[in-house]
Design an enzyme around this catalytic site. Structure first.
Site, PDB file in Angstrom:
ATOM      1  N   GLY A  70      -3.138   3.860   5.075  1.00  0.00           N
ATOM      2  CA  GLY A  70      -2.836   4.663   6.254  1.00  0.00           C
ATOM      3  C   GLY A  70      -1.505   4.289   6.890  1.00  0.00           C
ATOM      4  N   ASN A 148      -9.526   4.823  16.936  1.00  0.00           N
ATOM      5  CA  ASN A 148     -10.280   3.802  16.208  1.00  0.00           C
ATOM      6  C   ASN A 148     -11.043   2.861  17.120  1.00  0.00           C
ATOM      7  OD1 ASN A 148      -7.324   3.284  16.561  1.00  0.00           O
ATOM      8  ND2 ASN A 148      -7.997   1.188  16.158  1.00  0.00           N
ATOM      9  N   SER A 196      -6.761   6.983   4.712  1.00  0.00           N
ATOM     10  CA  SER A 196      -6.814   5.683   4.047  1.00  0.00           C
ATOM     11  C   SER A 196      -8.128   5.523   3.289  1.00  0.00           C
ATOM     12  CB  SER A 196      -6.685   4.598   5.121  1.00  0.00           C
ATOM     13  OG  SER A 196      -6.800   3.332   4.549  1.00  0.00           O
ATOM     14  N   ALA A 197      -8.051   5.041   2.040  1.00  0.00           N
ATOM     15  CA  ALA A 197      -9.249   4.970   1.189  1.00  0.00           C
ATOM     16  C   ALA A 197     -10.290   3.973   1.688  1.00  0.00           C
ATOM     17  CB  ALA A 197      -8.829   4.597  -0.236  1.00  0.00           C
ATOM     18  N   HIS A 198      -9.825   2.845   2.249  1.00  0.00           N
ATOM     19  CA  HIS A 198     -10.816   1.787   2.541  1.00  0.00           C
ATOM     20  C   HIS A 198     -11.687   2.096   3.749  1.00  0.00           C
ATOM     21  CE1 HIS A 198      -8.929  -0.614   5.930  1.00  0.00           C
ATOM     22  NE2 HIS A 198      -7.850   0.012   5.518  1.00  0.00           N
ATOM     23  N   THR A 234       5.577   2.001  -9.404  1.00  0.00           N
ATOM     24  CA  THR A 234       4.459   2.330 -10.297  1.00  0.00           C
ATOM     25  C   THR A 234       3.176   2.521  -9.486  1.00  0.00           C
ATOM     26  OG1 THR A 234       5.524   1.079 -12.038  1.00  0.00           O
ATOM     27  CG2 THR A 234       3.174   1.524 -12.323  1.00  0.00           C
ATOM     28  N   CYS A 326      -8.239  -7.995  28.485  1.00  0.00           N
ATOM     29  CA  CYS A 326      -7.445  -9.163  28.872  1.00  0.00           C
ATOM     30  C   CYS A 326      -7.156 -10.038  27.659  1.00  0.00           C
ATOM     31  CB  CYS A 326      -8.189  -9.979  29.920  1.00  0.00           C
ATOM     32  SG  CYS A 326      -9.674 -10.717  29.249  1.00  0.00           S
TER      33      CYS A 326
HETATM   34  N1  PLP Z   1      -4.819   4.456  11.875  1.00  0.00           N
HETATM   35  C1  PLP Z   1      -6.059   4.188  12.323  1.00  0.00           C
HETATM   36  C2  PLP Z   1      -6.661   5.074  13.356  1.00  0.00           C
HETATM   37  C3  PLP Z   1      -6.762   3.087  11.834  1.00  0.00           C
HETATM   38  O1  PLP Z   1      -7.989   2.819  12.290  1.00  0.00           O
HETATM   39  C4  PLP Z   1      -6.134   2.277  10.854  1.00  0.00           C
HETATM   40  C5  PLP Z   1      -6.819   1.071  10.342  1.00  0.00           C
HETATM   41  O2  PLP Z   1      -7.430   0.340  11.088  1.00  0.00           O
HETATM   42  C6  PLP Z   1      -4.858   2.623  10.390  1.00  0.00           C
HETATM   43  C7  PLP Z   1      -4.227   3.715  10.932  1.00  0.00           C
HETATM   44  C8  PLP Z   1      -4.174   1.816   9.325  1.00  0.00           C
HETATM   45  O3  PLP Z   1      -4.714   2.111   8.060  1.00  0.00           O
HETATM   46  P1  PLP Z   1      -4.525   1.094   6.825  1.00  0.00           P
HETATM   47  O4  PLP Z   1      -5.408  -0.073   7.100  1.00  0.00           O
HETATM   48  O5  PLP Z   1      -4.989   1.862   5.625  1.00  0.00           O
HETATM   49  O6  PLP Z   1      -3.095   0.760   6.755  1.00  0.00           O
END
Ligand code: PLP
Length: 374
Positions: A70, A148, A196-198, A234, A326
């Protein structure tokens, strides 16, 4: 056994994704740019994955650019566009991958960034967005699909329509929604989208950028002609194949999984409200239509248990994320919780669910938290 409720941080690999990866880790080791048979097989796997992902998004295969995740997809788009747009509108609640990239661009390229205000729940002020866009056509708008930390969902169709009306380019970070929601770049008038795949039961180290076909980007890297020279180097066929299969599996089971995950979230909130008086939700986390189905963010009232809470939960076999307003304690302060004015003496827990969680696990978490907060 650990109870894993940190799926917004990362997800376990789906067995389907693992199976799709194995041939590329074993026999099909050729370089996808090589013209011999094993190279051609690797290339064919990548192009198959590209078609599969494009079909799930309803876009052209040539509009999918594979990246390492991502963060890279976000940087590729924002940095690649910066020289073409005079102004970028974004939100102070974005993930650091967007926030820090925009701050970097402000400092190094003179790009002007306007930070959209939000209400107490963290919802962006769309009236202001319209006013700003009316003043400045040709602007780039970068707003995340789901936050997130809080799970706040952007009314993405509405934002897309506003951008379209004012001839603005719209980019969204869909890292938290890919796999949970159908992504519709065309309907939402997107110029770009990052995933993002993970986060969707695929492997770490893979992601993609949807890039509308008419948009021209400056690459971040220079080298070979892979990914239309936008991302030279690659490719990782195993990770790419795993990502496509993981996304396909999410889509194949989306309605059932979403219903299951939403039930876990509602049950956890309901039960926690019974055992921890004064517990509150952050952002729109408690509103099913305005919040990502897999994220529940709560603030816990001042209590001795708040101290080192993440550690105590970890010791109790529960993996979650925390975020405080904080800097005290082991956690980094959260810019999102600070912006939402979550009091500094409250403990914030982000629970995030996946299809592999069960109702029994949620009940165990409730009883362990009840014991801590009695
Ligand atoms: N954007 C958001 C909303 C995310 O939650 C995250 C990962 O925590 C990312 C971007 C970054 O993705 P990546 O871990 O694949 O670089």
């Amino acid at each position: 056994m650990q109870i894993y409720l940190d799926n917004a941080a990362t997800t376990p690999l789906a067995p389907e994704a693992r199976a799709a990866m194995l041939p590329y880790l074993e026999d099909i080791y050729g370089n996808p740019s090589s013209t011999h048979a094993t190279g051609r097989k690797a290339r064919s796997g990548i192009e198959q994955a590209r078609k599969q992902i494009a079909a799930l998004l309803g876009v052209k295969a040539t509009e999918i650019i594979f990246t390492s995740g991502g963060t890279e997809a976000i940087n590729l788009f924002l940095q690649g566009m910066a020289h073409q747009v005079p102004v970028i509108i974004s939100s102070p609640l974005e993930h650091p991958a967007v926030l820090k990239t925009l701050q970097y661009l402000e400092q190094t390229t003179g790009t002007s960034v306007r930070w959209l205000p939000h209400n107490a729940l963290g919802q962006p002020d769309l009236t202001r967005l319209e006013e700003w866009l009316a003043d400045q056509p040709g602007t780039l708008v970068a707003l995340m699909h789901a936050n997130n930390e809080t799970g706040n969902l952007l009314p993405i169709e509405e934002v897309g329509a506003i951008c379209q009306q004012h001839n603005a380019l719209f980019f969204t970070d869909a890292v938290q929604t890919a796999g949970h929601y159908v992504l519709s770049p065309q309907k939402w008038h997107l110029a770009g989208l990052a995933a993002s795949a993970h986060k969707l039961h695929g492997p770490k180290g893979a992601g993609f950028l949807y890039l509308r076909q008419d948009i021209k980007l400056q690459p971040l890297l220079h080298g070979g002609s892979q990914e239309r020279s936008l991302r030279p180097g690659t490719e990782n066929p195993a990770a790419i194949a795993g990502m496509a299969t993981a996304l396909q599996t999410c889509h194949d089971n989306m309605q059932t999984d979403k219903a299951h995950i939403s039930r876990l979230k509602a049950h956890l909130l309901n039960e926690l409200q019974k055992v921890i008086p004064g517990i509150k939700t952050n952002g729109t986390s408690s509103l099913p239509e305005a919040s990502a189905c897999h994220i529940l963010s709560v603030s816990l009232p001042p209590h001795p248990a708040n101290d080192m809470l993440l550690f105590k939960l970890d010791m109790a076999g529960i993996a979650v994320s925390a975020g405080s307003a904080c800097a005290s304690g082991a956690q980094e302060p959260s810019h999102v919780m600070a912006a939402l004015k979550v009091p500094e003496d409250q403990a914030v827990i982000r629970f995030s669910f996946s299809r592999y969680n069960s109702l029994e696990e949620i009940d165990t978490v409730v009883s362990k938290l009840a014991a801590l907060y009695q």
